[in-house]
Write a protein that holds these residues in place. Sequence first.
Motif, PDB file in Angstrom:
ATOM      1  N   GLY A 128     -15.828  -2.502   2.746  1.00  0.00           N
ATOM      2  CA  GLY A 128     -16.762  -3.556   3.112  1.00  0.00           C
ATOM      3  C   GLY A 128     -16.533  -4.788   2.276  1.00  0.00           C
ATOM      4  O   GLY A 128     -15.470  -4.964   1.667  1.00  0.00           O
ATOM      5  N   LEU A 129     -17.544  -5.648   2.224  1.00  0.00           N
ATOM      6  CA  LEU A 129     -17.476  -6.905   1.488  1.00  0.00           C
ATOM      7  C   LEU A 129     -18.359  -6.836   0.248  1.00  0.00           C
ATOM      8  O   LEU A 129     -19.060  -5.841   0.020  1.00  0.00           O
ATOM      9  N   ILE A 130     -18.361  -7.916  -0.528  1.00  0.00           N
ATOM     10  CA  ILE A 130     -19.182  -7.931  -1.736  1.00  0.00           C
ATOM     11  C   ILE A 130     -20.666  -7.799  -1.407  1.00  0.00           C
ATOM     12  O   ILE A 130     -21.448  -7.262  -2.187  1.00  0.00           O
ATOM     13  N   SER A 131     -21.067  -8.251  -0.230  1.00  0.00           N
ATOM     14  CA  SER A 131     -22.458  -8.090   0.189  1.00  0.00           C
ATOM     15  C   SER A 131     -22.823  -6.614   0.311  1.00  0.00           C
ATOM     16  O   SER A 131     -23.934  -6.200  -0.049  1.00  0.00           O
ATOM     17  N   CYS A 221     -14.088 -17.845   5.306  1.00  0.00           N
ATOM     18  CA  CYS A 221     -15.401 -17.502   4.739  1.00  0.00           C
ATOM     19  C   CYS A 221     -16.027 -18.783   4.199  1.00  0.00           C
ATOM     20  O   CYS A 221     -15.826 -19.140   3.047  1.00  0.00           O
ATOM     21  N   ALA A 222     -16.804 -19.451   5.037  1.00  0.00           N
ATOM     22  CA  ALA A 222     -17.322 -20.777   4.674  1.00  0.00           C
ATOM     23  C   ALA A 222     -18.797 -20.945   5.039  1.00  0.00           C
ATOM     24  O   ALA A 222     -19.164 -21.857   5.771  1.00  0.00           O
ATOM     25  N   PRO A 223     -19.665 -20.113   4.496  1.00  0.00           N
ATOM     26  CA  PRO A 223     -21.084 -20.246   4.848  1.00  0.00           C
ATOM     27  C   PRO A 223     -21.720 -21.553   4.374  1.00  0.00           C
ATOM     28  O   PRO A 223     -22.544 -22.132   5.082  1.00  0.00           O
ATOM     29  N   ILE A 224     -21.325 -22.035   3.200  1.00  0.00           N
ATOM     30  CA  ILE A 224     -21.906 -23.280   2.685  1.00  0.00           C
ATOM     31  C   ILE A 224     -21.390 -24.477   3.484  1.00  0.00           C
ATOM     32  O   ILE A 224     -22.162 -25.378   3.850  1.00  0.00           O
ATOM     33  N   PRO A 239     -19.970 -14.101   9.425  1.00  0.00           N
ATOM     34  CA  PRO A 239     -19.448 -12.828   9.933  1.00  0.00           C
ATOM     35  C   PRO A 239     -17.931 -12.713   9.799  1.00  0.00           C
ATOM     36  O   PRO A 239     -17.210 -13.702   9.812  1.00  0.00           O
ATOM     37  N   ASN A 240     -17.469 -11.477   9.635  1.00  0.00           N
ATOM     38  CA  ASN A 240     -16.034 -11.172   9.605  1.00  0.00           C
ATOM     39  C   ASN A 240     -15.274 -11.995   8.566  1.00  0.00           C
ATOM     40  O   ASN A 240     -14.191 -12.516   8.828  1.00  0.00           O
ATOM     41  N   LEU A 248     -13.568 -16.150  -3.067  1.00  0.00           N
ATOM     42  CA  LEU A 248     -14.248 -16.981  -2.076  1.00  0.00           C
ATOM     43  C   LEU A 248     -14.787 -16.154  -0.907  1.00  0.00           C
ATOM     44  O   LEU A 248     -15.431 -16.696  -0.012  1.00  0.00           O
ATOM     45  N   ARG A 249     -14.543 -14.860  -0.935  1.00  0.00           N
ATOM     46  CA  ARG A 249     -14.996 -14.004   0.157  1.00  0.00           C
ATOM     47  C   ARG A 249     -16.415 -13.507  -0.130  1.00  0.00           C
ATOM     48  O   ARG A 249     -16.677 -12.335  -0.364  1.00  0.00           O
ATOM     49  N   VAL A 250     -17.353 -14.455  -0.087  1.00  0.00           N
ATOM     50  CA  VAL A 250     -18.765 -14.181  -0.321  1.00  0.00           C
ATOM     51  C   VAL A 250     -19.523 -14.676   0.917  1.00  0.00           C
ATOM     52  O   VAL A 250     -19.861 -15.860   1.011  1.00  0.00           O
TER      53      VAL A 250
END
Length: 345
Positions: A128-131, A221-224, A239-240, A248-250
């Motif tokens: 999975g991811l850091i989340s 991965c660019a939520p901000i 997502p994904n 940077l994969r947050v």
Amino acid sequence: MTPLVHAQRLGASIATTEGGATAKRSISRTGEPTGNDKGGLRRLYIKDEGLNPTGSFKARGMTAAVSRAKQLGAKALAAPTAGNAGGALAAYAAAAGLPAVIVMPADTPAANVMECQAFGAKVVKLNGLISDCGKYVAERKDREGWYDVSTLKEPYRIEGKKTMGYELWEQFGGKLPDVILYPTGGGVGLIGMCKAFDEMQEMVWIGAERPRMVVVQAEGCAPIVRAWEGHKNSAEFFPNAATIASGLRVPGPLGDLMILSMLRQTKGTALTVSDEEMLEAGRELASMEGIFAAPEGAATVSATRKLAASGWIKPEETVVLFNTGTGYKYAEAWQRALQSAPVER
């Protein structure tokens, strides 16, 4: 204190917009301007956080967090990590004589896994991811008796990270740069520096002026950036999420409200770069300035080129790029970067 490198050759290679037109850069093989070409960014600097004790800026926050946790009587420490935070936590926990549990994605760079194990930490890998790793720690910390040193779950990592802002002020002789580009995953470094600048104003070291803060994220991965471009006050889960820059994969940064607010307050901006752009920029940074950077740090080079070409960064401005980690921890990424490099004949 980490070095502040005047990146003259790299700066000379960056095309800027002057008088409404893009100034083309004519650069020799060694990175020097040729002929009468004296443009580019003459005041470009690299703050090289890869020279911290554990090879990244994460050492700043974790040394403060672990020291305070021990003082408060913590018996065991735990945190999720994308890589470098785990290594820093494991190192300082070992120095403090405390057990540590590091929870990381299964595809975390091998060097980060090995350093955590070498320091004696318990390493838990998840698909999975850091989340997902953060949920693992949150669900078990009370039962296991762990002191949670996750991002923004305790106040001391920010206190450690804000020293980057104080160092800039000192290294520039009591002044601050015009622009700071920061590779942003969880964003604690950016939040910490803005806190430092506010404290400096309270102490009358500076006035109300602030560097324009720039969030740099990966296209994958660019939520901000997505929230910034959508004029939103908070970021949605991305997502994904996928990028070669593990830091940077947050996909869901907890400090999103603060980060977006600070961008607005400082008249900053946010933008993305692709993995391929990071890899190319990493080669440039190494060959021109002798800095073996993490992909996250290399991302700021690509972002600078874009902002200078658009005119958002002016040729006369003082610009600082943060390389947040050493390339020695990213063997997989650097192998890919060198394989994709053009062959000189």
